[in-house]
Structure formats: structure tokens, C-alpha cells
Design a protein around this motif. Structure first.
Motif, PDB file in Angstrom:
ATOM      1  N   TRP A  54     108.439  43.969  -9.692  1.00  6.84           N
ATOM      2  CA  TRP A  54     107.825  44.644 -10.835  1.00  6.84           C
ATOM      3  C   TRP A  54     108.728  45.742 -11.383  1.00  6.84           C
ATOM      4  O   TRP A  54     108.262  46.704 -12.005  1.00  6.84           O
ATOM      5  N   LEU A  55     110.020  45.593 -11.171  1.00  6.43           N
ATOM      6  CA  LEU A  55     111.013  46.599 -11.542  1.00  6.43           C
ATOM      7  C   LEU A  55     110.880  47.088 -12.976  1.00  6.43           C
ATOM      8  O   LEU A  55     110.909  48.291 -13.247  1.00  6.43           O
ATOM      9  N   THR A  56     110.736  46.162 -13.927  1.00 10.85           N
ATOM     10  CA  THR A  56     110.690  46.537 -15.343  1.00 10.85           C
ATOM     11  C   THR A  56     109.568  47.518 -15.625  1.00 10.85           C
ATOM     12  O   THR A  56     109.728  48.457 -16.421  1.00 10.85           O
ATOM     13  N   LEU A  57     108.427  47.351 -14.961  1.00  7.14           N
ATOM     14  CA  LEU A  57     107.282  48.232 -15.180  1.00  7.14           C
ATOM     15  C   LEU A  57     107.324  49.458 -14.271  1.00  7.14           C
ATOM     16  O   LEU A  57     106.887  50.530 -14.665  1.00  7.14           O
ATOM     17  N   LEU A  58     107.851  49.307 -13.068  1.00  4.87           N
ATOM     18  CA  LEU A  58     108.014  50.465 -12.186  1.00  4.87           C
ATOM     19  C   LEU A  58     108.970  51.484 -12.785  1.00  4.87           C
ATOM     20  O   LEU A  58     108.814  52.697 -12.609  1.00  4.87           O
ATOM     21  N   ASN A  59     109.954  50.994 -13.506  1.00  4.48           N
ATOM     22  CA  ASN A  59     110.971  51.865 -14.112  1.00  4.48           C
ATOM     23  C   ASN A  59     110.536  52.453 -15.451  1.00  4.48           C
ATOM     24  O   ASN A  59     111.300  53.208 -16.064  1.00  4.48           O
ATOM     25  N   ALA A  60     109.353  52.106 -15.911  1.00  4.92           N
ATOM     26  CA  ALA A  60     108.879  52.562 -17.224  1.00  4.92           C
ATOM     27  C   ALA A  60     108.096  53.863 -17.079  1.00  4.92           C
ATOM     28  O   ALA A  60     107.080  53.901 -16.374  1.00  4.92           O
ATOM     29  N   PRO A  61     108.523  54.950 -17.717  1.00  2.00           N
ATOM     30  CA  PRO A  61     107.852  56.248 -17.543  1.00  2.00           C
ATOM     31  C   PRO A  61     106.418  56.282 -18.050  1.00  2.00           C
ATOM     32  O   PRO A  61     105.646  57.153 -17.653  1.00  2.00           O
ATOM     33  N   HIS A  62     106.035  55.330 -18.915  1.00  2.00           N
ATOM     34  CA  HIS A  62     104.672  55.328 -19.446  1.00  2.00           C
ATOM     35  C   HIS A  62     103.740  54.386 -18.674  1.00  2.00           C
ATOM     36  O   HIS A  62     102.595  54.188 -19.079  1.00  2.00           O
ATOM     37  N   THR A  63     104.238  53.814 -17.575  1.00  2.00           N
ATOM     38  CA  THR A  63     103.395  52.975 -16.725  1.00  2.00           C
ATOM     39  C   THR A  63     102.521  53.853 -15.835  1.00  2.00           C
ATOM     40  O   THR A  63     103.002  54.784 -15.206  1.00  2.00           O
ATOM     41  N   ARG A  64     101.230  53.551 -15.808  1.00  2.00           N
ATOM     42  CA  ARG A  64     100.292  54.206 -14.886  1.00  2.00           C
ATOM     43  C   ARG A  64     100.039  53.234 -13.736  1.00  2.00           C
ATOM     44  O   ARG A  64      99.344  52.229 -13.904  1.00  2.00           O
ATOM     45  N   TRP A  65     100.628  53.503 -12.582  1.00  2.00           N
ATOM     46  CA  TRP A  65     100.583  52.597 -11.431  1.00  2.00           C
ATOM     47  C   TRP A  65      99.489  53.051 -10.479  1.00  2.00           C
ATOM     48  O   TRP A  65      99.515  54.176  -9.991  1.00  2.00           O
ATOM     49  N   LEU A  66      98.522  52.168 -10.220  1.00  2.00           N
ATOM     50  CA  LEU A  66      97.420  52.480  -9.314  1.00  2.00           C
ATOM     51  C   LEU A  66      97.561  51.635  -8.055  1.00  2.00           C
ATOM     52  O   LEU A  66      97.476  50.406  -8.110  1.00  2.00           O
TER      53      LEU A  66
END
Length: 313
Positions: A54-66
Motif C-alpha cells: 500500500w506504498l502509494t497511499l502510505l506515502n500520501a500525506p492526506h491519507t487517514r490510515w486506521l
């Protein structure tokens, strides 16, 4: 093979990181992650580490990861979270209806589930190590639904869900029907049994997951079949029976065409996450609103297109 392992161990850690960062997924992430819109990623069964896929989304500052995981000890990695994404934790288990449920704690606790293990007669010869499951202890626990878990997170943000819950994945999704009806969910990755008679009694089967997800406007993008673990008697290269799979579903493009551009950008990012570079390139070249969105947020879209083209030749 042992020689290669030795060589890998001798490579300094900083050099390993440098080499890894030149791989195609890392190069894609460098070009697009910072320009992605606000999205929600729900990792259900988030023990020990986030999946680097999930690198592309983990590296995105606007991703809210729960990260959803009832065993708080397995979330220790969150204290050293180094990804640009914003992480939070939910330490309550999920179920279809929520409320008080029975947790069946297997002898090796990674097999614990809200479903009881039960070895069907047709499977007894395939499960030589019963001590993985048994003895089982039962504990009453409080659970919440997926809808309750994402309360407080941006309601208008495209949402991704990753599930690994030992058989209850489909039922958890079914308990979030209003979220599907609102078209909030763009992508799902889930583990699913391929057995005719699952060991975890009542597990949602793969064909049932396909039927449900298609009814919600999704299409199956990828399946990674997982064979049963070889017994000590088996040769290393001997085939074993099909046990389960990791399945990836995405909202169909004809459905996302009716949604805001942020959802189509999120779908594009989900293609990249799953290394579907040809599909991502096709969408990017046809949807000029996606191009404009990314360009306005600083993405080097021309370089991204060139990289994706080179990867699909």
C-alpha cells in the motif's frame, strides 16, 4: 539459495533502502503520492506492520490510515510510524452487527476468530497439526461495526478497506451496507476461503464475496491463490490443495464516472497500489480531470505517464 541469503545479509541496510527506493512502485509513489486527495484506509486485522504493497497511499500525506486490531500489543509499530500518512488506531474488534460476541482464541492466537474452528470430516486428513487450533478458549468481547469504526473520519473521502479476520471478512462488509450505498468505498482487499467446507465454521466463501461485491458495483481485479501449508511429509515442490485467496475488488469505472473527481483519482491510486499500471495509464490518459487534479497539486504528470508507459511495454 543459501549463498544469495548470505549476500543479502552482507548488504548494508542503507544500501538496501536505496535500491528498494529505485523500484518501480517507489518511483511511481514519488511522482504521485503527495498529490493524492484525502482518502481513508481501514486496515482490519492490522497486526505487526502495514503492508508495504500500500506504498502509494502510505506515502500520501492526506491519507487517514486506521489500524483496527483488538490485540493492542500487535499495534506497537504505530509508535514508530514513519509514513507521511496520518495514522490512528481502533482496538475494538469488528463484526457484522456489533455488540457482544464470542471470541474463539485458538492455541496459536493468530488463528483466533469470532467463528469457531471445526474440522469437517472431509478435512481431517488435511489438518495434521490440530494443536494450531486446539485447545480453544472462549471469551466474550465487545465489537463494533465497520460503520462505527470509521465514525469521526472524513465522511466525504474515498475509502479503502483491507480485511484479514479469519473468516468474518464478508460479514463485516455486509454490515456496512449504508457505506456501500453512499458510494464511499472505492477498493477492497480481503482474504477469503476457497474451501468447500471451511475450517472456521460459517466463513464467507470466495464466490459469495464475488457475488456480494458485484452487486455493489465492484469488479474483481486480482486474485492471489494461497495453497495449503505443506506437511512435513511433503516434498518442497509438491502441489497442495487450494486453501484461501487474497482478492482485490475495485469500484467499476462506469460507477466512478458519476462521482467526484477525487473518487476517480482514488481509483487511479488503487490501480497503482495493486501494480495494475496498464489500467492506471489507460484511466489517466482518458480522464483529463484526473490529469488536471494531479497537476494542480504539484504532480509531474508527464513524467508519471512516461514511467507508466515504459512499464507496460
Amino acid at each position: 539459495m543459501s549463498v544469495m541469503r548470505t549476500v543479502r545479509r552482507l548488504i548494508p541496510a542503507f544500501l538496501k533502502r536505496a535500491l528498494k527506493q529505485r523500484t518501480l512502485p517507489y518511483r511511481v509513489s514519488e511522482l504521485v503520492s503527495s498529490a493524492l486527495p484525502e482518502v481513508v484506509c481501514v486496515d482490519v486485522g492490522a497486526s505487526f506492520y502495514p503492508h508495504v504493497k500500500w506504498l502509494t497511499l502510505l506515502n500520501a500525506p492526506h491519507t487517514r490510515w486506521l489500524a483496527v486490531e483488538p490485540n493492542q500489543e500487535n499495534l506497537a509499530y504505530l509508535k514508530a510510524w514513519s509514513w507521511p500518512s496520518q495514522v490512528s488506531a481502533c482496538t475494538t474488534g469488528l463484526s457484522r452487527e456489533g455488540g457482544t460476541q464470542t471470541l474463539y482464541i485458538t492455541n496459536v492466537d493468530t488463528g483466533s476468530s469470532l467463528l469457531p474452528p471445526e474440522i469437517p470430516a472431509s478435512m481431517t486428513h488435511r489438518v495434521p497439526h490440530l494443536d494450531y487450533f486446539f485447545p480453544v478458549t472462549e471469551r466474550r468481547i465487545e465489537t463494533i461495526t465497520l460503520m462505527q469504526a470509521i465514525e469521526g473520519l472524513p465522511a466525504n473521502a474515498p475509502t479503502f478497506v483491507k480485511l484479514d479476520t479469519q473468516g468474518t471478512e464478508l460479514s463485516i462488509l455486509q454490515g456496512a451496507q449504508p457505506v456501500f450505498d453512499a458510494r464511499r468505498i472505492v477498493g477492497v482487499e480481503m482474504e477469503s476461503t476457497m474451501l468447500a467446507q471451511p475450517i472456521m465454521k460459517g466463513s464467507g466463501k470466495f464466490w459469495q464475496a464475488c457475488e456480494y461485491m458485484e452487486a455493489q458495483g465492484f469488479e474483481l481485479l486480482h486474485v492471489k491463490p494461497i495453497q495449503a501449508t505443506k506437511s512435513g511429509r511433503s516434498k518442497a515442490d509438491l502441489n497442495t490443495y487450494l486453501n484461501e485467496c487474497d482478492a482485490v475488488f475495485a469500484l467499476r469505472q462506469d460507477v466512478t464516472e458519476m462521482l467526484a473527481v477525487e473518487f476517480r483519482v482514488a481509483l487511479f491510486a488503487f490501480y497503482l497500489t495493486n501494480l495494475l499500471f496498464e489500467e492506471a495509464l489507460s484511466l489517466l490518459e482518458r480522464d483529463h480531470q484526473i490529469k488536471t487534479f494531479l497537476q494542480q497539486r504539484g504532480a509531474r504528470v508527464g513524467d508519471l505517464i512516461a514511467l507508466l508507459r515504459s512499464s507496460t511495454r
